[in-house]
Design an enzyme around this catalytic site. Structure first.
Site, short mmCIF file in Angstrom:
data_model
loop_
_atom_site.label_atom_id
_atom_site.label_comp_id
_atom_site.label_asym_id
_atom_site.label_seq_id
_atom_site.Cartn_x
_atom_site.Cartn_y
_atom_site.Cartn_z
N TYR A 57 0.86 -1.30 0.13
CA TYR A 57 0.09 0.07 -0.09
C TYR A 57 1.06 1.33 0.00
CZ TYR A 57 -4.19 -2.81 1.21
OH TYR A 57 -5.27 -3.65 1.17
N SER A 215 -14.15 -3.46 0.94
CA SER A 215 -15.08 -2.91 -0.14
C SER A 215 -16.43 -2.97 0.22
CB SER A 215 -14.65 -3.30 -1.46
OG SER A 215 -15.17 -2.60 -2.70
N PRO A 216 -16.89 -2.72 1.51
CA PRO A 216 -18.33 -2.90 1.91
C PRO A 216 -19.17 -1.93 1.10
CG PRO A 216 -17.30 -1.61 3.45
CD PRO A 216 -16.18 -2.06 2.54
N LEU A 217 -18.62 -0.79 0.18
CA LEU A 217 -19.40 0.12 -0.60
C LEU A 217 -19.10 -0.15 -2.12
CD1 LEU A 217 -19.10 3.24 1.69
CD2 LEU A 217 -21.07 1.52 1.62
N GLY A 220 -17.46 2.47 -3.78
CA GLY A 220 -18.29 4.06 -3.66
C GLY A 220 -19.40 3.72 -4.16
N LEU A 221 -19.67 2.67 -4.89
CA LEU A 221 -21.06 2.75 -5.88
C LEU A 221 -22.40 2.76 -4.77
CD1 LEU A 221 -22.40 1.83 -8.77
CD2 LEU A 221 -22.44 -0.39 -7.72
N GLY A 224 -23.69 6.72 -2.33
CA GLY A 224 -24.61 8.13 -2.89
C GLY A 224 -23.82 8.56 -4.03
#
Length: 332
Positions: A57, A215-217, A220-221, A224
């Site tokens: 990273y 990546s629970p979202l 970013g999808l 919002g």
């Protein structure tokens, strides 16, 4: 440590972790060192004491940069080390050399020592295999991990991006060596990507591994994205796989954002609250860039979704097949 809604045990181990892990993938490029230090201070002050990084990273600056940022933060706050759980990863290539990638004993041991130097610490709480390396046998991998545990350089081992059968092979090999084996599996899992329900999460539960969701979202999808695109405020969600996925899921995402508005909740909170509600999930790896991102994740944790909302989300983002683990999920 006193028990709180923010903390849980990592799988079958006695290690207490915060259910939110501060992921450092944004260090370097999206977040400079000073900003990262301020954000770490804010998160830890709010009880987010689980820090997740990897030796690769920070690649936008150079590989290893994220570990160096954590190291410089700890150097000026040495008392913090006793109050955090520190996780990093090994296995992905650091450069083109065949000796600085993969899961040979040589690379695992030398990569761990390099991570310790960058992090400025004497031990790593959770040393995770970044991706499975099926070219290397588990006896060799466990030999390296046993050595590092015996030397006091790591406390627990974990996996990331494994298949269910990889978890089974790893644990059966560890059992034969009378070694604890994996304490956790870190996998991608969210409303859009529910494949982990088929075999990864059931395997983790069967072997007593904690499940850490990255990546629970969905990049970013689920944060919002449509509103952000209209307002020209999309950062991570305005590029990469979130934008690509939007092409295939636009109608569903429109309905999702309307549902979130009906609930009076921010879409990112709803997406994280759903992931936290799932059986077998120990915690989420979040990649905050601002204090508001940390606070939103805490709101998702402290304000769980009611069953009606969970049912409506299942209707929008149905599980694979009939739902549940394989093979029942695909039996007609």
């Amino acid at each position: 440590m006193t028990h709180s809604p923010l903390h849980t045990r990592l799988g079958r181990t006695g290690l207490q972790i915060s259910k939110l892990a501060f992921g450092t993938v944004n260090f370097g490029g999206r977040l400079d060192e000073a900003g990262a230090h301020r954000l770490l201070d804010h998160a830890v002050a709010q009880g987010v004491t689980f820090l997740d990084t990897a030796n690769t990273y920070g690649w936008r600056v150079h590989k290893g940069h994220a570990e160096e940022v954590i190291g410089s933060w700890l150097a000026t706050r040495p008392s913090r080390r006793e109050d955090i759980v520190l996780a990093t990863k090994v296995g992905d290539p650091m450069d083109d050399s065949p000796y600085r990638q993969g899961l040979s004993v040589r690379n695992i041991v030398s990569a761990c020592e390099a991570s310790l130097r960058r992090l400025g610490t004497e031990w790593i709480d959770l040393y995770q295999i970044h991706h499975v390396d099926r070219a290397v046998g588990w006896d060799e991998i466990w030999q390296a991990m046993e050595l590092l545990v015996a030397q006091g350089k790591i406390r627990y081992t974990g996996s990331s991006n494994f298949a269910g059968w990889d978890i089974a092979r790893a644990q059966e090999a560890a059992r034969q060596r009378h070694f604890l084996g994996l304490a956790s599996e870190q996998c991608v899992y969210n409303l859009v990507t529910r494949h982990a329900e088929l075999e990864v999460i059931p395997a983790a539960q069967a072997y007593g591994l904690g499940v850490l969701v990255w990546s629970p979202l969905h990049g970013g999808l689920l944060s919002g994205i449509l509103r952000k695109l209209r307002e020209n405020t999309a950062v991570k969600s305005g590029q990469g796989r979130a934008l690509q996925a939007l092409e295939h899921h636009r109608e569903t995402i429109e309905a999702y954002e309307k549902l979130c508005a009906d609930l009076g909740r921010d879409p990112a909170e709803v997406g994280m609250a759903w992931a936290l509600s799932r059986p077998g999930v120990s915690g989420l790896v979040i990649g905050p860039r601002t204090p508001a991102h940390v606070d939103g994740a805490l709101a998702a944790l402290h304000e769980p979704l009611h069953q009606d909302a969970l049912d409506r989300l299942d209707a929008l983002f149905p599980p694979i097949g009939r739902g549940g683990p394989a093979p029942d999920a695909w039996l007609s």
